[in-house]
Design a protein around this motif. Sequence first.
Motif: not given
Length: 225
Positions: A104, A106-108, A136-137, A140, A143-144, A166, A173
Amino acid sequence: MENDMPAKIKPDYKVQARRQLSGNWGIAIGFTLIYAFIPIILVALINLIFHINIQSVSYVVTILVSPLVLSSVIFYSRLSKKKTVSVGTIFSGFKYLIASSVIYLVLNGLMIINGLVAIYFPGDRIFILMFIAIVTCFITLYYRMSYYIIAVEDNISVTKALAKSKKNMYGHKMELFLLELSYIGWVFVSLVTLGIALLWIVPYMELTLANFFLNNYQPEAEQLY
């Protein structure tokens, strides 16, 4: 010599989601309601007991309930795989509290930085915020898939989950970006209905994403938690 092997047909993830939700709308809506109310209840209780500033409580609760995201992934992954699901799955992500919290962050993490920039650099924030949002977009998207890898692989470490995400997101992506963008119309529908439509939109979106991620990743362990 020409290759006579047929090209792999990309499935329609939205059609799959609608099919999978048939007969499961009740459980999906119930799950969405509980998912939405747990953070609200926690914020209210902490503020009532400790009299802490609501904004400060919100940041704390966000980290504490980050396993809810993994719980949601597990729920919709099971639904995607036609496995038995229950509202009780809402607590399944808490078994992996540390892993889900790290992913969380890492993504945020960049979005948190974005918020701090907005607070401490109010004059020039519009350009800085736009730049950070774009970065950010892009980052991330790699890694989603991490949550889904945690959900389907037994005892995998966070670092391996991030690395596998990744690797598996290369070439996908833009597909993911466009898939999420395709729901923008539903966002406006939710605004018109004062958020009520989200009870149907969220399961539809989440199951569509589960189909996308699971189709583009072959888990080492076939058993979902």
